[in-house]
Design a protein around this motif. Structure first.
Motif, PDB file in Angstrom:
ATOM      1  N   VAL A 301       0.863  -1.185   0.000  1.00 23.46           N
ATOM      2  CA  VAL A 301       0.000   0.000   0.000  1.00 23.46           C
ATOM      3  C   VAL A 301       0.899   1.234   0.000  1.00 23.46           C
ATOM      4  N   ASN A 302       0.718   2.125  -0.979  1.00 22.39           N
ATOM      5  CA  ASN A 302       1.485   3.369  -1.031  1.00 22.39           C
ATOM      6  C   ASN A 302       0.791   4.389  -0.143  1.00 22.39           C
ATOM      7  N   GLU A 303       1.210   4.414   1.136  1.00 22.81           N
ATOM      8  CA  GLU A 303       0.566   5.314   2.101  1.00 22.81           C
ATOM      9  C   GLU A 303       0.742   6.781   1.710  1.00 22.81           C
ATOM     10  N   CYS A 304       1.873   7.105   1.072  1.00 26.27           N
ATOM     11  CA  CYS A 304       2.131   8.500   0.701  1.00 26.27           C
ATOM     12  C   CYS A 304       1.130   8.985  -0.339  1.00 26.27           C
ATOM     13  N   ARG A 305       0.701   8.071  -1.230  1.00 25.31           N
ATOM     14  CA  ARG A 305      -0.263   8.448  -2.251  1.00 25.31           C
ATOM     15  C   ARG A 305      -1.697   8.424  -1.709  1.00 25.31           C
ATOM     16  N   HIS A 306      -1.978   7.497  -0.794  1.00 25.77           N
ATOM     17  CA  HIS A 306      -3.333   7.394  -0.259  1.00 25.77           C
ATOM     18  C   HIS A 306      -3.647   8.512   0.724  1.00 25.77           C
ATOM     19  N   TYR A 307      -2.635   8.973   1.458  1.00 27.53           N
ATOM     20  CA  TYR A 307      -2.870  10.005   2.468  1.00 27.53           C
ATOM     21  C   TYR A 307      -1.901  11.171   2.241  1.00 27.53           C
ATOM     22  N   PRO A 308      -2.024  11.860   1.131  1.00 29.03           N
ATOM     23  CA  PRO A 308      -1.056  12.926   0.831  1.00 29.03           C
ATOM     24  C   PRO A 308      -1.152  14.076   1.824  1.00 29.03           C
ATOM     25  N   GLY A 309       0.024  14.511   2.328  1.00 32.66           N
ATOM     26  CA  GLY A 309       0.085  15.653   3.227  1.00 32.66           C
ATOM     27  C   GLY A 309      -0.357  15.388   4.643  1.00 32.66           C
ATOM     28  N   ARG A 310      -0.754  14.164   4.964  1.00 33.62           N
ATOM     29  CA  ARG A 310      -1.254  13.879   6.315  1.00 33.62           C
ATOM     30  C   ARG A 310      -0.305  13.024   7.136  1.00 33.62           C
ATOM     31  N   LEU A 311       0.679  12.418   6.507  1.00 27.22           N
ATOM     32  CA  LEU A 311       1.584  11.539   7.236  1.00 27.22           C
ATOM     33  C   LEU A 311       2.875  12.250   7.629  1.00 27.22           C
ATOM     34  N   CYS A 312       3.427  13.046   6.706  1.00 28.74           N
ATOM     35  CA  CYS A 312       4.722  13.699   6.939  1.00 28.74           C
ATOM     36  C   CYS A 312       4.577  15.202   6.745  1.00 28.74           C
ATOM     37  N   ALA A 313       5.382  15.942   7.523  1.00 26.90           N
ATOM     38  CA  ALA A 313       5.336  17.403   7.422  1.00 26.90           C
ATOM     39  C   ALA A 313       5.936  17.886   6.108  1.00 26.90           C
ATOM     40  N   HIS A 314       6.988  17.229   5.629  1.00 30.68           N
ATOM     41  CA  HIS A 314       7.646  17.672   4.399  1.00 30.68           C
ATOM     42  C   HIS A 314       7.533  16.616   3.304  1.00 30.68           C
ATOM     43  N   LYS A 315       8.398  15.605   3.334  1.00 28.74           N
ATOM     44  CA  LYS A 315       8.445  14.619   2.253  1.00 28.74           C
ATOM     45  C   LYS A 315       8.137  13.231   2.791  1.00 28.74           C
ATOM     46  N   CYS A 316       7.362  12.480   1.995  1.00 28.39           N
ATOM     47  CA  CYS A 316       6.968  11.120   2.357  1.00 28.39           C
ATOM     48  C   CYS A 316       7.544  10.167   1.315  1.00 28.39           C
ATOM     49  N   GLU A 317       8.201   9.093   1.780  1.00 23.76           N
ATOM     50  CA  GLU A 317       8.802   8.103   0.886  1.00 23.76           C
ATOM     51  C   GLU A 317       8.227   6.734   1.225  1.00 23.76           C
ATOM     52  N   THR A 319       7.792   2.746   1.455  1.00 23.08           N
ATOM     53  CA  THR A 319       8.632   1.557   1.602  1.00 23.08           C
ATOM     54  C   THR A 319       7.732   0.337   1.603  1.00 23.08           C
ATOM     55  N   LEU A 320       8.307  -0.869   1.451  1.00 22.71           N
ATOM     56  CA  LEU A 320       7.507  -2.088   1.428  1.00 22.71           C
ATOM     57  C   LEU A 320       6.818  -2.264   2.775  1.00 22.71           C
ATOM     58  N   GLY A 321       5.507  -2.176   2.747  1.00 24.61           N
ATOM     59  CA  GLY A 321       4.696  -2.380   3.947  1.00 24.61           C
ATOM     60  C   GLY A 321       4.635  -1.186   4.869  1.00 24.61           C
ATOM     61  N   SER A 322       5.298  -0.083   4.526  1.00 21.83           N
ATOM     62  CA  SER A 322       5.288   1.071   5.416  1.00 21.83           C
ATOM     63  C   SER A 322       5.694   2.306   4.623  1.00 21.83           C
ATOM     64  N   TYR A 323       6.212   3.299   5.357  1.00 17.74           N
ATOM     65  CA  TYR A 323       6.679   4.541   4.738  1.00 17.74           C
ATOM     66  C   TYR A 323       7.654   5.199   5.706  1.00 17.74           C
ATOM     67  N   LYS A 324       8.388   6.203   5.224  1.00 19.16           N
ATOM     68  CA  LYS A 324       9.266   6.972   6.095  1.00 19.16           C
ATOM     69  C   LYS A 324       9.236   8.430   5.665  1.00 19.16           C
ATOM     70  N   CYS A 325       9.439   9.313   6.650  1.00 17.08           N
ATOM     71  CA  CYS A 325       9.393  10.753   6.415  1.00 17.08           C
ATOM     72  C   CYS A 325      10.815  11.301   6.325  1.00 17.08           C
ATOM     73  N   PHE A 331      16.273  21.586   7.356  1.00 16.80           N
ATOM     74  CA  PHE A 331      15.462  21.024   8.444  1.00 16.80           C
ATOM     75  C   PHE A 331      15.989  19.631   8.785  1.00 16.80           C
ATOM     76  N   LYS A 332      15.636  19.174   9.979  1.00 15.17           N
ATOM     77  CA  LYS A 332      15.973  17.815  10.409  1.00 15.17           C
ATOM     78  C   LYS A 332      14.724  17.168  10.975  1.00 15.17           C
ATOM     79  N   LEU A 333      14.672  15.835  10.911  1.00 18.12           N
ATOM     80  CA  LEU A 333      13.496  15.095  11.345  1.00 18.12           C
ATOM     81  C   LEU A 333      13.371  15.172  12.863  1.00 18.12           C
ATOM     82  N   GLY A 337       9.351  11.475  14.252  1.00 18.14           N
ATOM     83  CA  GLY A 337       9.526  10.836  12.951  1.00 18.14           C
ATOM     84  C   GLY A 337       8.633  11.382  11.865  1.00 18.14           C
ATOM     85  N   ARG A 338       7.878  12.412  12.149  1.00 17.53           N
ATOM     86  CA  ARG A 338       6.948  12.959  11.157  1.00 17.53           C
ATOM     87  C   ARG A 338       7.200  14.439  10.897  1.00 17.53           C
ATOM     88  N   ASN A 339       7.364  15.223  11.943  1.00 19.83           N
ATOM     89  CA  ASN A 339       7.555  16.662  11.809  1.00 19.83           C
ATOM     90  C   ASN A 339       9.020  16.980  11.568  1.00 19.83           C
TER      91      ASN A 339
END
Length: 608
Positions: A301-317, A319-325, A331-333, A337-339
């Motif tokens: 599931v591409n969480e970044c595409r399904h929930y755009p702008g709601r998971l990460c403050a800046h960039k969403c990438e 991953t298999l079975g998950s995602y990372k910000c 800026f630094k994370l 792990g989100r802001n």
């Protein structure tokens, strides 16, 4: 070559069609014009006037022309004029006029012997053409021609009959070399030379193509049999048990059994739970995956595409079975792990001098005397103040660039640097005592140096005052005439006094207007009366006017005459000259004597 011949046949056929279309169009236009002209002739014969044809449309234009030309012919006959009077009215109007003139004269005139007059039966309506035919006038007669063309594949004969065109015989068909041309009424057919056998069908190019008898509407095989197509034929085979997807045939080959895909070697649900179903299976996907019922696999599931702008403050990438910000530059994370938190880049000293942290970035600054590099925006480069457009005015003499600053210098001797660090001040050697003048000489300070001056009065002249150690600019050394008794030549000498004065001038950097340098003041009142014995004063430059750089003007100040010496041209130093000036007193008896003033001019090498 086959394609080229086919193309040529097509072009020939298109040209033939174009010619037929042109003939049809011109035929229609000619018929319409003849009908409209006949209507005009009949109106002229029946009504004797063409007034009803008032509108100038395309249809009435031809009708009115034929009507007017017919009236012209009738009028010529009535006035006894010949019918062929060759009026300049155009070819068609001449024919109509002549025909109407001849028609009007048929009842009461006889054609002279030996002269033949042809009649246009078509214009006079004397033809016997049937409906659908057009009258065409000929010499001494006429003929009828079909108004409607014969159509494609036919041609009109001289007997007004439509005859079929044999395209095969004339060679205007487009049959290829593998076909034979067969003429038909109004057309032709291309028949293949090669005949196909049973089980084949011939295409448009003459090739034999196999017939799939198995796809015909009524199957050729009996029930319980399967039809299998072969080249030119087919075969029938006995039907067997066919198990669907998810099943396999038992060992006896009599029935289908379910396949347990979860226990198979294919590992259908890779890394996920597997549930077997009849004829199928289902995967129980881990978090971050969805089961695709079509491909029957667990898809990420591409969480970044399904929930755009709601998971990460800046960039969403994804991953298999998950995602990372992640964060953008500057800026630094954050710990969640989100802001993203602002990164203080200045802690890493990216700038060569001063650094100011701003939100999401930083700004480099330079100290005074430096400027930020246009290349990297971080390095501070020294500003060469001496090379700036205003560098020539920063220092009075010379500018020396230093890292982050500059300093000025003055000539080696005669000057010292002013307190402002930029101007050069003259050293008055006469005051400081650094001159080399003797006791019999007077020290005169000039810009950038000094001069040791000594003056002796000429014979018969006596100096007023003693020699001083230091001469100022306003000082004047004066020698007055003192004659010995009975010295007639001395008495008659018109020069009453000889004076010396001194001035130091710079080399003007910008000489824009005359500079007044010396003022010769007199005691002669301006506009004096005759009984006072003095009328005027005349000022002249006798010697020393280098390059005519000086002049002397006379003006009045406080009621007295004053001579003003001006520098009117620039002089380049170092230069020394002595201006010998004359002041002559003019009376009503003539010259009453003169005074000589020697102006010692010292021009410095510099402008300061």
């Amino acid at each position: 070559e086959k394609e080229w011949r086919k193309k040529k046949r097509k072009e020939k056929q298109e040209r033939g069609c174009a010619l037929k279309r042109i003939v049809q169009e011109q035929c229609c236009v000619t018929v319409l014009e003849d009908n409209m002209c006949t209507t005009g002739i009949n109106m002229a014969k029946d009504q004797g006037a063409c007034d009803s044809l008032f509108s100038n449309t395309c249809e009435t234009k031809t009708t009115k022309m034929c009507c007017d030309c017919c009236l012209l012919g009738k009028s010529a006959q009535e006035k006894g004029l010949p019918c062929d009077n060759n009026l300049s009215v155009g070819y068609q109007c001449s024919l109509v006029s002549r025909a109407c003139c001849v028609d009007a004269a048929l009842d009461n005139q006889t054609t002279p012997i030996g002269q033949t007059e042809y009649i246009n039966e078509c214009l006079l309506g004397a033809s016997n053409c049937r409906g659908g035919e057009r009258c065409i006038n000929t010499e001494g007669s006429f003929r009828c021609q079909r108004e409607v063309s014969c159509g494609t594949g036919y041609e009109l004969t001289d007997n007004n009959i439509c005859k079929d065109i044999d395209e095969c015989e004339t060679g205007i068909h487009n049959c290829g070399p593998e076909f034979e041309c067969q003429n038909t009424k109004g057309s032709f057919r291309c028949l293949p030379k090669v005949k196909c056998g049973v089980g084949y069908i011939q295409d448009a190019l003459g090739s034999c193509i196999d017939i799939n008898e198995c796809v015909s509407q009524t199957g050729p095989c009996n029930r319980g049999q399967v039809c299998m197509n072969t080249v030119g034929s087919y075969i029938c085979q006995r039907n067997s048990v066919n198990c669907g997807r998810g099943y396999h045939l038992n060992e006896e080959g009599t029935r289908c059994l379910d396949i347990d895909e979860c226990k198979g070697p294919d590992r259908v649900c890779e890394g996920h739970g597997c549930v077997n179903l009849l004829g199928s299976y289902r995967c129980e996907c881990e978090s971050g995956y969805n089961f695709n019922s079509l491909t029957r696999v667990c898809e990420d599931v591409n969480e970044c595409r399904h929930y755009p702008g709601r998971l990460c403050a800046h960039k969403c990438e994804n991953t298999l079975g998950s995602y990372k910000c992640s964060c953008t530059n500057g800026f630094k994370l954050a710990s969640d792990g989100r802001n993203c938190d602002d990164l203080n880049e200045c802690e890493n000293n990216p700038c060569s001098q001063e650094c100011a942290n701003v939100y999401g970035s930083y700004q480099c600054y330079c100290r005074r005397g430096y400027q930020l590099s246009d290349i990297d925006g971080m390095t501070c480069e020294d500003i060469d103040e001496c090379a700036l457009p205003t560098g020539g005015h920063i220092c009075a003499y010379r500018c020396h660039n230093t890292p982050g600053s500059f300093h000025c210098s003055c000539p080696v001797s005669g000057y010292t640097l002013a307190p402002n660090g930029r101007s050069c001040q003259d050293i008055d050697e006469c005051v400081t005592g650094t001159h080399t003048c003797t006791e019999n000489q007077s020290c005169f300070n000039i810009q950038g140096g000094f001069r040791c001056l000594s003056f002796d009065c000429p014979n018969n002249y006596r100096r007023i005052g003693e020699t001083v150690a230091r001469l100022a600019r306003s000082d004047t050394i004066r020698c007055t005439k003192t004659c010995q008794p009975n010295d007639i030549a001395c008495v008659l000498d018109p020069t009453h006094s000889v004076s010396h004065t001194f001035i130091s001038l710079p080399t003007f950097r910008e000489f824009t207007r005359p500079e007044e340098i010396v003022f010769l003041r007199t005691t002669v009142p301006a506009y004096g009366s005759y009984h006072l014995g003095s009328l005027d004063v005349k000022f002249d430059i006798l010697e020393g006017n280098v390059e005519n750089a000086f002049d002397i003007n006379k003006r009045v100040e406080n009621g007295m005459y004053v001579g003003v010496v001006r520098q009117v041209k620039p002089l380049i130093g170092p230069l020394t000259t002595v201006l010998k000036l004359s002041m002559r007193n003019l009376t009503n008896q003539g010259d009453s004597g003169q005074n000589i003033v020697n102006v010692h001019v010292f021009v410095s090498e510099f402008w300061f």
